[in-house]
Design a protein around this motif. Structure first.
Motif, PDB file in Angstrom:
ATOM      1  N   THR A   1       0.840  -1.185   0.000  1.00 32.04           N
ATOM      2  CA  THR A   1       0.000   0.000   0.000  1.00 32.04           C
ATOM      3  C   THR A   1       0.880   1.241   0.000  1.00 32.04           C
ATOM      4  OG1 THR A   1      -0.133   0.042   2.393  1.00 32.04           O
ATOM      5  CG2 THR A   1      -1.911  -1.093   1.234  1.00 32.04           C
TER       6      THR A   1
ATOM      7  N   LYS B   1       0.916   5.443   0.977  1.00 34.76           N
ATOM      8  CA  LYS B   1       0.285   6.510   1.746  1.00 34.76           C
ATOM      9  C   LYS B   1       0.116   7.687   0.797  1.00 34.76           C
ATOM     10  CE  LYS B   1       1.470   9.628   5.402  1.00 34.76           C
ATOM     11  NZ  LYS B   1       1.410   9.727   6.807  1.00 34.76           N
TER      12      LYS B   1
ATOM     13  N   ASP C   1      -4.133   5.483   3.191  1.00 36.12           N
ATOM     14  CA  ASP C   1      -3.471   4.479   2.363  1.00 36.12           C
ATOM     15  C   ASP C   1      -4.291   4.135   1.130  1.00 36.12           C
ATOM     16  OD1 ASP C   1      -1.528   4.425   4.276  1.00 36.12           O
ATOM     17  OD2 ASP C   1      -2.179   2.562   5.200  1.00 36.12           O
TER      18      ASP C   1
ATOM     19  N   CYS D   1       2.111   9.942  -3.570  1.00 37.07           N
ATOM     20  CA  CYS D   1       1.970   8.601  -3.003  1.00 37.07           C
ATOM     21  C   CYS D   1       3.338   8.099  -2.574  1.00 37.07           C
ATOM     22  CB  CYS D   1       1.343   7.656  -4.023  1.00 37.07           C
ATOM     23  SG  CYS D   1      -0.306   8.190  -4.531  1.00 37.07           S
TER      24      CYS D   1
ATOM     25  N   ALA E   1       4.146   3.113   2.161  1.00 43.88           N
ATOM     26  CA  ALA E   1       3.592   3.229   3.516  1.00 43.88           C
ATOM     27  C   ALA E   1       4.581   2.844   4.601  1.00 43.88           C
ATOM     28  CB  ALA E   1       2.323   2.394   3.632  1.00 43.88           C
TER      29      ALA E   1
END
Length: 91
Positions: free
Chosen positions: A2, A4, A46, A83, A86
């Motif tokens: 994923t 963030k 996320d 982005c 994560a």
């Protein structure tokens, strides 16, 4: 994996470039809005990698990548989405 996501609400690439590092240094928390030099910046939480892949397919989306930090930047309409991987949150 994923990612963030941070949304930056401007359609000005120059303005986005000016505040980009500042946003990365002190990003908003999930569902938090902050103002950086008059621009609203939101913590979008996320997103799955499939979201980024889907966005890449759209002709109206501009995709930029910063390889060093593995940051993806999506621009569409009046928003830039930053982005970040994560797991790098703990830095």
């Amino acid at each position: 994996m994923t990612m963030k996501c941070i949304s930056v609400y401007t359609n000005s690439f120059e303005l986005f470039s000016d505040i980009f590092e500042q946003v990365l240094e002190s990003p908003p928390q999930e569902n938090e809005d902050i103002l950086v030099e008059g621009v609203t910046v939101s913590g979008s939480g996320d997103v799955p990698e499939q979201y980024i892949e889907r966005m890449r397919q759209k002709p109206e989306v501009v995709v930029m990548k910063e390889k060093e930090r593995n940051i993806m930047i999506l621009q569409h309409g009046n928003v830039f989405e930053i982005c970040l991987p994560a797991e790098e949150e703990a830095v």
